[in-house]
Design an enzyme around this catalytic site. Structure first.
Site, PDB file in Angstrom:
ATOM      1  N   LYS A  72       0.738  -1.092  -0.051  1.00 48.62           N
ATOM      2  CA  LYS A  72      -0.043   0.006   0.044  1.00 48.62           C
ATOM      3  C   LYS A  72       0.916   0.947   0.030  1.00 48.62           C
ATOM      4  O   LYS A  72       1.473   1.688   0.914  1.00 48.62           O
ATOM      5  CB  LYS A  72      -0.879   0.103   1.307  1.00 48.62           C
ATOM      6  CG  LYS A  72      -1.815   1.306   1.149  1.00 48.62           C
ATOM      7  CD  LYS A  72      -2.001   1.785   2.408  1.00 48.62           C
ATOM      8  CE  LYS A  72      -2.551   3.227   2.555  1.00 48.62           C
ATOM      9  NZ  LYS A  72      -1.618   4.364   1.862  1.00 48.62           N
ATOM     10  N   GLU A  83       9.604   1.169  10.869  1.00 48.16           N
ATOM     11  CA  GLU A  83      10.656   2.209  10.578  1.00 48.16           C
ATOM     12  C   GLU A  83      10.063   3.507  10.620  1.00 48.16           C
ATOM     13  O   GLU A  83       9.193   3.956   9.788  1.00 48.16           O
ATOM     14  CB  GLU A  83      11.440   2.227   9.263  1.00 48.16           C
ATOM     15  CG  GLU A  83      12.587   2.941   9.064  1.00 48.16           C
ATOM     16  CD  GLU A  83      12.852   3.971   8.722  1.00 48.16           C
ATOM     17  OE1 GLU A  83      12.871   5.238   9.534  1.00 48.16           O
ATOM     18  OE2 GLU A  83      12.722   4.275   7.305  1.00 48.16           O
ATOM     19  N   CYS A 102      13.778  10.839   7.496  1.00 46.07           N
ATOM     20  CA  CYS A 102      13.731  10.538   8.746  1.00 46.07           C
ATOM     21  C   CYS A 102      15.134  10.538   9.584  1.00 46.07           C
ATOM     22  O   CYS A 102      15.099  10.592  10.658  1.00 46.07           O
ATOM     23  CB  CYS A 102      12.860   9.073   9.157  1.00 46.07           C
ATOM     24  SG  CYS A 102      13.738   7.777   8.008  1.00 46.07           S
ATOM     25  N   GLU A 120       9.720  16.066  16.134  1.00 48.60           N
ATOM     26  CA  GLU A 120      10.143  15.931  14.516  1.00 48.60           C
ATOM     27  C   GLU A 120       9.505  17.143  14.038  1.00 48.60           C
ATOM     28  O   GLU A 120       8.421  17.233  13.634  1.00 48.60           O
ATOM     29  CB  GLU A 120       9.892  14.544  14.222  1.00 48.60           C
ATOM     30  CG  GLU A 120      10.512  14.236  12.841  1.00 48.60           C
ATOM     31  CD  GLU A 120      10.040  13.173  12.230  1.00 48.60           C
ATOM     32  OE1 GLU A 120      11.053  12.351  11.565  1.00 48.60           O
ATOM     33  OE2 GLU A 120       9.223  12.267  12.849  1.00 48.60           O
TER      34      GLU A 120
END
Length: 480
Positions: A174, A249, A283, A384
Protein backbone atom coordinates in the site's frame (compact mmCIF):
# COMPACT_ATOMS: atom_id res chain seq x y z
CA UNK A 1 -5.65 14.71 -19.03
CA UNK A 2 -3.61 13.13 -16.25
CA UNK A 3 -3.12 9.38 -16.58
CA UNK A 4 -5.51 7.21 -14.59
CA UNK A 5 -3.94 4.17 -12.87
CA UNK A 6 -5.82 1.03 -11.86
CA UNK A 7 -4.86 -1.39 -9.09
CA UNK A 8 -2.24 -4.07 -9.75
CA UNK A 9 -3.67 -7.32 -8.40
CA UNK A 10 -2.73 -10.86 -9.39
CA UNK A 11 -0.64 -9.61 -12.30
CA UNK A 12 -3.53 -7.66 -13.82
CA UNK A 13 -4.66 -4.04 -13.85
CA UNK A 14 -8.12 -3.84 -12.35
CA UNK A 15 -10.47 -0.96 -11.60
CA UNK A 16 -11.23 -0.29 -7.93
CA UNK A 17 -14.53 -1.61 -6.65
CA UNK A 18 -15.13 1.84 -5.15
CA UNK A 19 -15.27 3.28 -8.68
CA UNK A 20 -13.18 6.22 -7.43
CA UNK A 21 -9.72 7.62 -8.08
CA UNK A 22 -7.45 9.95 -6.06
CA UNK A 23 -5.89 12.96 -7.79
CA UNK A 24 -2.12 13.13 -7.31
CA UNK A 25 -0.82 16.68 -7.09
CA UNK A 26 2.55 18.14 -8.05
CA UNK A 27 3.56 20.06 -4.90
CA UNK A 28 5.62 22.55 -6.93
CA UNK A 29 2.80 23.56 -9.28
CA UNK A 30 -0.41 22.15 -7.75
CA UNK A 31 -1.14 20.50 -11.10
CA UNK A 32 -2.74 17.06 -11.17
CA UNK A 33 -0.09 14.69 -12.52
CA UNK A 34 -2.03 11.44 -12.25
CA UNK A 35 -4.99 9.68 -10.74
CA UNK A 36 -4.54 6.59 -8.59
CA UNK A 37 -7.35 4.15 -7.89
CA UNK A 38 -9.04 4.56 -4.52
CA UNK A 39 -8.91 0.95 -3.39
CA UNK A 40 -11.06 -0.37 -0.61
CA UNK A 41 -11.29 -3.37 1.68
CA UNK A 42 -12.77 -5.57 -1.04
CA UNK A 43 -9.84 -4.79 -3.34
CA UNK A 44 -7.40 -5.44 -0.52
CA UNK A 45 -9.01 -8.80 0.22
CA UNK A 46 -8.66 -9.74 -3.44
CA UNK A 47 -4.96 -8.79 -3.41
CA UNK A 48 -4.23 -10.79 -0.26
CA UNK A 49 -6.05 -13.78 -1.69
CA UNK A 50 -3.94 -13.54 -4.85
CA UNK A 51 -0.74 -13.31 -2.82
CA UNK A 52 -1.78 -16.27 -0.68
CA UNK A 53 -2.57 -18.39 -3.74
CA UNK A 54 0.76 -17.49 -5.36
CA UNK A 55 2.84 -18.26 -2.27
CA UNK A 56 3.18 -22.08 -2.48
CA UNK A 57 4.60 -22.12 -6.01
CA UNK A 58 6.76 -19.04 -5.46
CA UNK A 59 8.23 -20.29 -2.18
CA UNK A 60 9.14 -23.62 -3.82
CA UNK A 61 11.27 -21.91 -6.44
CA UNK A 62 14.99 -22.14 -5.78
CA UNK A 63 16.81 -19.17 -4.35
CA UNK A 64 18.61 -18.76 -7.67
CA UNK A 65 15.33 -18.66 -9.60
CA UNK A 66 13.91 -16.00 -7.30
CA UNK A 67 17.15 -14.03 -7.51
CA UNK A 68 16.95 -14.04 -11.30
CA UNK A 69 13.50 -12.43 -11.17
CA UNK A 70 14.72 -9.72 -8.76
CA UNK A 71 17.76 -9.11 -10.98
CA UNK A 72 15.43 -8.70 -13.96
CA UNK A 73 13.33 -6.17 -12.03
CA UNK A 74 16.49 -4.32 -11.00
CA UNK A 75 17.65 -4.12 -14.62
CA UNK A 76 14.30 -2.66 -15.72
CA UNK A 77 14.42 -0.03 -12.96
CA UNK A 78 17.91 0.85 -14.18
CA UNK A 79 16.64 1.10 -17.75
CA UNK A 80 13.78 3.40 -16.69
CA UNK A 81 15.87 5.55 -14.34
CA UNK A 82 15.06 8.81 -16.12
CA UNK A 83 11.33 8.10 -16.30
CA UNK A 84 11.15 7.03 -12.65
CA UNK A 85 13.10 10.10 -11.48
CA UNK A 86 10.69 12.34 -13.36
CA UNK A 87 7.71 10.60 -11.77
CA UNK A 88 9.19 10.98 -8.27
CA UNK A 89 9.85 14.67 -8.89
CA UNK A 90 6.37 15.29 -10.25
CA UNK A 91 4.48 13.65 -7.38
CA UNK A 92 6.77 14.42 -4.44
CA UNK A 93 8.56 17.66 -5.39
CA UNK A 94 12.05 16.25 -4.88
CA UNK A 95 14.72 17.96 -7.02
CA UNK A 96 15.39 15.87 -10.09
CA UNK A 97 19.02 15.28 -9.14
CA UNK A 98 17.91 13.88 -5.77
CA UNK A 99 15.22 11.79 -7.43
CA UNK A 100 17.92 10.19 -9.59
CA UNK A 101 19.84 9.33 -6.41
CA UNK A 102 16.67 7.73 -5.03
CA UNK A 103 16.35 5.55 -8.14
CA UNK A 104 20.00 4.51 -7.77
CA UNK A 105 19.30 3.57 -4.14
CA UNK A 106 16.30 1.49 -5.22
CA UNK A 107 18.51 -0.29 -7.74
CA UNK A 108 21.07 -0.98 -5.01
CA UNK A 109 18.42 -2.39 -2.68
CA UNK A 110 17.11 -4.75 -5.35
CA UNK A 111 20.65 -5.78 -6.29
CA UNK A 112 21.53 -6.64 -2.69
CA UNK A 113 18.39 -8.72 -2.26
CA UNK A 114 19.06 -10.65 -5.46
CA UNK A 115 22.74 -11.23 -4.74
CA UNK A 116 22.23 -12.39 -1.17
CA UNK A 117 19.24 -14.71 -1.49
CA UNK A 118 21.62 -17.68 -1.44
CA UNK A 119 23.03 -16.42 1.86
CA UNK A 120 19.83 -17.14 3.80
CA UNK A 121 21.57 -20.02 5.49
CA UNK A 122 20.45 -22.55 8.09
CA UNK A 123 22.38 -24.31 10.82
CA UNK A 124 23.22 -27.89 11.81
CA UNK A 125 23.47 -28.57 15.56
CA UNK A 126 24.55 -31.85 17.23
CA UNK A 127 21.55 -33.88 18.33
CA UNK A 128 20.75 -35.59 21.62
CA UNK A 129 21.74 -39.01 20.31
CA UNK A 130 24.65 -40.15 18.11
CA UNK A 131 22.36 -40.58 15.09
CA UNK A 132 20.45 -37.30 15.41
CA UNK A 133 21.07 -33.91 13.86
CA UNK A 134 19.14 -30.75 14.70
CA UNK A 135 18.50 -28.55 11.67
CA UNK A 136 17.60 -24.88 11.97
CA UNK A 137 16.06 -24.01 8.63
CA UNK A 138 15.02 -20.56 7.42
CA UNK A 139 11.71 -20.49 5.56
CA UNK A 140 9.54 -17.67 4.19
CA UNK A 141 6.63 -16.38 6.26
CA UNK A 142 3.93 -16.15 3.59
CA UNK A 143 2.04 -13.00 2.62
CA UNK A 144 3.79 -9.76 3.57
CA UNK A 145 1.87 -6.50 3.99
CA UNK A 146 3.90 -3.37 3.21
CA UNK A 147 2.96 0.25 3.90
CA UNK A 148 5.25 2.99 2.55
CA UNK A 149 5.72 6.69 3.26
CA UNK A 150 5.54 9.57 0.80
CA UNK A 151 9.11 10.90 1.09
CA UNK A 152 10.85 8.11 -0.89
CA UNK A 153 8.05 6.68 -3.04
CA UNK A 154 10.20 4.33 -5.13
CA UNK A 155 13.04 3.37 -2.78
CA UNK A 156 10.73 2.40 0.06
CA UNK A 157 8.78 0.06 -2.24
CA UNK A 158 12.01 -1.50 -3.49
CA UNK A 159 13.28 -1.78 0.09
CA UNK A 160 10.30 -3.99 0.96
CA UNK A 161 9.54 -5.81 -2.29
CA UNK A 162 13.14 -6.88 -2.98
CA UNK A 163 13.94 -8.80 0.21
CA UNK A 164 10.37 -10.03 0.69
CA UNK A 165 10.11 -11.84 -2.64
CA UNK A 166 13.79 -12.82 -2.74
CA UNK A 167 13.23 -14.70 0.53
CA UNK A 168 10.27 -16.56 -0.98
CA UNK A 169 7.32 -14.52 0.27
CA UNK A 170 4.58 -12.81 -1.68
CA UNK A 171 3.61 -9.21 -0.96
CA UNK A 172 0.80 -6.65 -0.98
CA UNK A 173 2.03 -3.05 -1.02
CA UNK A 174 0.00 0.00 0.00
CA UNK A 175 1.85 3.13 -1.20
CA UNK A 176 1.14 6.49 0.38
CA UNK A 177 -1.83 8.20 -1.22
CA UNK A 178 0.16 11.42 -1.80
CA UNK A 179 2.84 9.66 -3.88
CA UNK A 180 1.61 6.40 -5.44
CA UNK A 181 2.74 6.89 -9.04
CA UNK A 182 6.35 5.65 -8.82
CA UNK A 183 5.17 2.41 -7.21
CA UNK A 184 2.62 1.93 -9.99
CA UNK A 185 5.33 2.30 -12.63
CA UNK A 186 7.33 -0.23 -10.63
CA UNK A 187 4.31 -2.56 -10.89
CA UNK A 188 4.53 -2.28 -14.68
CA UNK A 189 8.15 -3.38 -14.43
CA UNK A 190 7.17 -6.29 -12.17
CA UNK A 191 4.83 -7.36 -14.96
CA UNK A 192 7.50 -6.90 -17.63
CA UNK A 193 10.06 -8.84 -15.59
CA UNK A 194 7.75 -11.86 -15.75
CA UNK A 195 7.37 -12.19 -12.00
CA UNK A 196 4.52 -14.68 -11.56
CA UNK A 197 1.02 -13.37 -10.99
CA UNK A 198 0.11 -12.64 -7.40
CA UNK A 199 3.68 -12.46 -6.11
CA UNK A 200 3.63 -8.63 -6.07
CA UNK A 201 0.40 -6.65 -5.68
CA UNK A 202 -0.03 -2.86 -5.43
CA UNK A 203 -3.23 -1.52 -3.86
CA UNK A 204 -3.49 2.27 -3.75
CA UNK A 205 -5.83 4.19 -1.50
CA UNK A 206 -5.85 5.89 1.88
CA UNK A 207 -4.98 4.51 5.29
CA UNK A 208 -8.44 3.74 6.71
CA UNK A 209 -9.67 2.10 3.49
CA UNK A 210 -6.58 0.02 2.59
CA UNK A 211 -3.95 0.25 5.32
CA UNK A 212 -6.22 -0.69 8.23
CA UNK A 213 -7.66 -3.85 6.61
CA UNK A 214 -4.17 -4.83 5.41
CA UNK A 215 -2.86 -4.78 8.99
CA UNK A 216 -5.92 -6.61 10.30
CA UNK A 217 -6.04 -9.30 7.62
CA UNK A 218 -5.52 -12.76 9.17
CA UNK A 219 -3.69 -14.09 6.09
CA UNK A 220 -0.97 -11.42 6.29
CA UNK A 221 1.91 -12.79 8.33
CA UNK A 222 4.13 -9.71 8.68
CA UNK A 223 3.58 -5.98 8.37
CA UNK A 224 6.51 -3.81 7.32
CA UNK A 225 5.76 -0.12 7.54
CA UNK A 226 7.67 3.13 7.05
CA UNK A 227 5.94 6.22 8.40
CA UNK A 228 5.20 8.28 11.47
CA UNK A 229 5.54 7.07 15.05
CA UNK A 230 1.83 7.65 15.89
CA UNK A 231 0.81 5.57 12.86
CA UNK A 232 3.32 2.88 13.81
CA UNK A 233 1.86 2.59 17.30
CA UNK A 234 -1.63 2.11 15.86
CA UNK A 235 -0.34 -0.56 13.49
CA UNK A 236 1.43 -2.40 16.29
CA UNK A 237 -1.73 -2.40 18.39
CA UNK A 238 -3.88 -3.59 15.49
CA UNK A 239 -1.39 -6.32 14.50
CA UNK A 240 -1.59 -7.73 18.03
CA UNK A 241 -5.12 -8.99 17.29
CA UNK A 242 -3.69 -11.62 14.92
CA UNK A 243 -0.24 -11.84 16.54
CA UNK A 244 1.50 -10.99 13.28
CA UNK A 245 5.06 -9.74 13.20
CA UNK A 246 5.67 -6.03 12.68
CA UNK A 247 8.73 -4.18 11.48
CA UNK A 248 8.37 -0.44 11.87
CA UNK A 249 10.70 2.30 10.60
CA UNK A 250 9.28 5.41 12.20
CA UNK A 251 10.21 8.97 13.11
CA UNK A 252 13.60 10.37 13.93
CA UNK A 253 15.18 13.31 15.72
CA UNK A 254 18.80 12.91 14.72
CA UNK A 255 21.38 14.82 16.80
CA UNK A 256 24.38 16.21 14.92
CA UNK A 257 27.35 16.58 17.30
CA UNK A 258 30.21 18.93 16.33
CA UNK A 259 33.16 18.92 18.70
CA UNK A 260 35.88 21.55 18.97
CA UNK A 261 38.43 19.35 17.16
CA UNK A 262 36.18 18.71 14.15
CA UNK A 263 36.96 19.75 10.59
CA UNK A 264 34.50 22.65 10.70
CA UNK A 265 34.19 23.11 6.96
CA UNK A 266 33.46 19.43 6.45
CA UNK A 267 31.06 19.40 9.40
CA UNK A 268 29.19 22.50 8.22
CA UNK A 269 28.81 21.09 4.71
CA UNK A 270 27.50 17.79 6.08
CA UNK A 271 25.18 19.53 8.56
CA UNK A 272 23.53 21.56 5.80
CA UNK A 273 23.33 18.62 3.40
CA UNK A 274 21.91 16.35 6.08
CA UNK A 275 19.32 18.92 7.08
CA UNK A 276 18.07 20.31 3.78
CA UNK A 277 18.20 17.35 1.40
CA UNK A 278 14.70 16.43 0.25
CA UNK A 279 13.54 19.67 1.93
CA UNK A 280 14.31 18.11 5.30
CA UNK A 281 11.73 15.39 4.71
CA UNK A 282 13.95 12.47 5.71
CA UNK A 283 13.71 10.45 8.92
CA UNK A 284 17.52 10.45 9.22
CA UNK A 285 17.86 14.23 8.73
CA UNK A 286 19.94 16.38 11.07
CA UNK A 287 17.13 17.60 13.33
CA UNK A 288 19.18 19.25 16.10
CA UNK A 289 22.77 20.42 15.81
CA UNK A 290 24.90 20.44 18.98
CA UNK A 291 28.08 22.54 18.65
CA UNK A 292 30.92 22.85 21.14
CA UNK A 293 30.99 26.37 22.55
CA UNK A 294 34.62 26.88 21.48
CA UNK A 295 33.67 26.71 17.79
CA UNK A 296 30.03 27.72 17.95
CA UNK A 297 30.39 31.21 16.44
CA UNK A 298 32.58 30.01 13.58
CA UNK A 299 30.20 27.16 12.85
CA UNK A 300 27.17 29.47 12.82
CA UNK A 301 28.90 31.67 10.25
CA UNK A 302 29.77 28.74 8.02
CA UNK A 303 26.32 27.17 8.00
CA UNK A 304 24.66 30.56 7.51
CA UNK A 305 26.71 31.11 4.36
CA UNK A 306 25.87 27.67 3.05
CA UNK A 307 22.17 28.02 3.79
CA UNK A 308 22.03 31.42 2.10
CA UNK A 309 23.61 29.83 -0.98
CA UNK A 310 20.89 27.19 -1.33
CA UNK A 311 18.69 27.68 -4.38
CA UNK A 312 15.03 26.97 -3.80
CA UNK A 313 13.12 26.46 -7.02
CA UNK A 314 11.27 24.18 -9.36
CA UNK A 315 12.50 20.64 -8.79
CA UNK A 316 12.88 20.10 -12.54
CA UNK A 317 15.53 22.85 -12.69
CA UNK A 318 18.98 21.17 -12.58
CA UNK A 319 20.33 24.04 -10.48
CA UNK A 320 17.68 23.68 -7.76
CA UNK A 321 19.00 22.55 -4.37
CA UNK A 322 15.66 22.40 -2.57
CA UNK A 323 12.13 21.95 -3.79
CA UNK A 324 8.74 22.41 -2.09
CA UNK A 325 7.20 20.69 0.89
CA UNK A 326 5.00 17.81 -0.14
CA UNK A 327 1.69 19.43 0.84
CA UNK A 328 -0.02 22.47 2.31
CA UNK A 329 -0.56 20.66 5.62
CA UNK A 330 3.13 19.77 5.88
CA UNK A 331 4.17 23.35 5.14
CA UNK A 332 1.77 24.74 7.74
CA UNK A 333 3.03 22.27 10.34
CA UNK A 334 6.66 23.30 9.82
CA UNK A 335 5.85 27.02 9.98
CA UNK A 336 3.96 26.59 13.25
CA UNK A 337 6.93 24.74 14.76
CA UNK A 338 9.28 27.58 13.77
CA UNK A 339 6.94 30.25 15.15
CA UNK A 340 6.66 28.42 18.47
CA UNK A 341 10.44 28.10 18.72
CA UNK A 342 10.81 31.85 18.24
CA UNK A 343 8.17 32.50 20.89
CA UNK A 344 10.12 30.24 23.25
CA UNK A 345 13.29 32.28 22.75
CA UNK A 346 15.06 31.03 19.62
CA UNK A 347 16.59 33.60 17.27
CA UNK A 348 15.51 33.46 13.64
CA UNK A 349 18.71 34.02 11.63
CA UNK A 350 17.19 33.44 8.19
CA UNK A 351 14.08 31.98 6.59
CA UNK A 352 11.07 31.22 8.75
CA UNK A 353 8.49 31.97 6.07
CA UNK A 354 6.65 30.66 3.07
CA UNK A 355 8.16 31.75 -0.21
CA UNK A 356 5.87 33.64 -2.59
CA UNK A 357 6.09 35.35 -5.95
CA UNK A 358 7.11 34.00 -9.33
CA UNK A 359 7.64 30.23 -9.40
CA UNK A 360 6.82 30.06 -5.69
CA UNK A 361 3.20 31.17 -6.02
CA UNK A 362 1.86 27.82 -7.22
CA UNK A 363 3.60 25.46 -4.81
CA UNK A 364 4.41 24.72 -1.18
CA UNK A 365 7.81 26.37 -0.92
CA UNK A 366 9.32 27.18 2.47
CA UNK A 367 12.50 29.18 2.95
CA UNK A 368 15.58 27.36 4.31
CA UNK A 369 15.54 28.33 7.97
CA UNK A 370 18.26 28.73 10.59
CA UNK A 371 17.53 29.10 14.30
CA UNK A 372 20.17 29.98 16.89
CA UNK A 373 19.96 30.43 20.67
CA UNK A 374 17.98 27.20 20.79
CA UNK A 375 17.88 25.60 24.25
CA UNK A 376 17.41 21.96 25.19
CA UNK A 377 14.02 22.55 26.81
CA UNK A 378 12.35 23.95 23.68
CA UNK A 379 9.69 21.92 21.91
CA UNK A 380 11.57 22.07 18.59
CA UNK A 381 14.41 20.05 20.16
CA UNK A 382 12.09 17.16 21.03
CA UNK A 383 9.43 17.10 18.29
CA UNK A 384 10.21 15.97 14.75
CA UNK A 385 10.20 18.92 12.33
CA UNK A 386 10.53 17.03 9.03
CA UNK A 387 11.24 20.24 7.18
CA UNK A 388 13.99 22.67 6.14
CA UNK A 389 14.77 24.06 9.59
CA UNK A 390 18.19 23.86 11.28
CA UNK A 391 18.34 24.37 15.04
CA UNK A 392 21.75 25.18 16.59
CA UNK A 393 22.39 24.36 20.26
CA UNK A 394 25.57 25.28 22.14
CA UNK A 395 27.18 22.65 24.39
CA UNK A 396 30.00 22.99 26.91
CA UNK A 397 31.66 19.62 26.29
CA UNK A 398 31.24 16.08 24.96
CA UNK A 399 29.49 14.93 28.15
CA UNK A 400 26.76 17.50 27.68
CA UNK A 401 26.46 16.73 23.97
CA UNK A 402 25.93 13.03 24.67
CA UNK A 403 23.45 13.65 27.45
CA UNK A 404 21.36 16.07 25.41
CA UNK A 405 21.53 13.87 22.31
CA UNK A 406 20.10 10.97 24.33
CA UNK A 407 17.44 13.19 25.89
CA UNK A 408 15.01 12.16 23.19
CA UNK A 409 12.18 9.66 22.68
CA UNK A 410 13.54 8.80 19.22
CA UNK A 411 16.63 6.76 18.41
CA UNK A 412 17.05 6.31 14.68
CA UNK A 413 20.12 8.18 13.37
CA UNK A 414 22.85 10.40 14.80
CA UNK A 415 25.96 12.21 13.56
CA UNK A 416 29.33 12.85 15.19
CA UNK A 417 32.16 15.05 13.95
CA UNK A 418 35.40 14.69 15.90
CA UNK A 419 39.00 13.56 15.37
CA UNK A 420 39.22 12.03 18.83
CA UNK A 421 39.09 8.22 18.66
CA UNK A 422 38.35 7.92 22.35
CA UNK A 423 35.19 9.99 21.86
CA UNK A 424 34.16 7.83 18.92
CA UNK A 425 34.65 4.66 20.95
CA UNK A 426 32.72 6.13 23.85
CA UNK A 427 29.92 7.11 21.46
CA UNK A 428 29.56 3.48 20.34
CA UNK A 429 28.77 2.57 23.95
CA UNK A 430 26.68 5.53 25.07
CA UNK A 431 24.84 7.09 22.13
CA UNK A 432 21.35 5.58 22.04
CA UNK A 433 20.74 5.47 18.30
CA UNK A 434 20.55 2.59 15.84
CA UNK A 435 22.85 4.10 13.21
CA UNK A 436 25.54 6.75 13.55
CA UNK A 437 27.35 8.65 10.81
CA UNK A 438 30.87 9.57 11.91
CA UNK A 439 32.57 12.42 10.04
CA UNK A 440 30.23 12.14 7.06
CA UNK A 441 26.76 13.29 5.95
CA UNK A 442 23.75 11.00 6.06
CA UNK A 443 22.63 8.35 3.63
CA UNK A 444 22.42 4.64 4.48
CA UNK A 445 23.84 1.92 2.24
CA UNK A 446 21.90 -1.11 0.89
CA UNK A 447 24.40 -3.46 2.57
CA UNK A 448 24.09 -1.75 5.96
CA UNK A 449 21.29 -2.15 8.50
CA UNK A 450 18.81 0.70 8.88
CA UNK A 451 17.12 0.47 12.28
CA UNK A 452 16.14 2.59 15.24
CA UNK A 453 15.80 2.44 18.99
CA UNK A 454 13.04 3.71 21.28
CA UNK A 455 10.10 5.30 19.40
CA UNK A 456 11.91 5.15 16.06
CA UNK A 457 10.63 1.66 15.47
CA UNK A 458 11.10 -2.07 15.72
CA UNK A 459 13.27 -4.37 13.62
CA UNK A 460 15.10 -2.83 10.71
CA UNK A 461 15.75 -2.98 7.01
CA UNK A 462 18.56 -3.45 4.47
CA UNK A 463 21.59 -5.67 4.42
CA UNK A 464 21.71 -9.28 5.54
CA UNK A 465 19.92 -8.52 8.82
CA UNK A 466 17.09 -6.86 6.90
CA UNK A 467 16.83 -9.76 4.47
CA UNK A 468 16.63 -12.25 7.32
CA UNK A 469 13.63 -10.37 8.70
CA UNK A 470 11.58 -11.91 5.89
CA UNK A 471 12.15 -15.52 6.96
CA UNK A 472 11.31 -17.51 10.06
CA UNK A 473 13.17 -20.40 11.61
CA UNK A 474 11.99 -24.00 11.59
CA UNK A 475 13.69 -26.49 13.90
CA UNK A 476 13.92 -30.09 12.68
CA UNK A 477 15.11 -32.98 14.85
CA UNK A 478 16.43 -35.27 12.13
CA UNK A 479 16.68 -39.00 12.76
CA UNK A 480 17.02 -41.85 10.30
Amino acid sequence: MAQKYDLFINGEWVSPQTGEWIAVENPATKETVGQAARGGEADLDKAVAAAKAAFPAWSRKTATERADYVHALKDLVKRDKTVLAQIITSEMGKPLKEAEVEVDFAIGLLRFSAENTLRLQGEIIPGSTPDEKILIDRVPLGVIGAITAWNFPLALCARKIGPAIAAGNTIVVKPHELTPLASLHLAKLVEEAGIPKGVVNIVTGDGPEVGVPLVAHPDVKLITMTGSTPAGKKIMAAAAETLKEVRLELGGKAPFLVMEDADLEKAAEAAVQSRFMNTGQVCTCNERTYIHEAVYDDFVQKVRQKIDALKVGLPTDPSTDMGPKVSEDELTKVHEIVQKAVRQGATLETGGKRLTGGVYDKGYFYAPTLLTDVSQDMDIVHNEVFGPVMSLIKVADFDQALAWANDCRYGLSAYLFTKDLSRILRMTRELEFGEVYVNRPGGEAPQGFHHGYKESGLGGEDGQHGLEAYVQTKTIYLNA
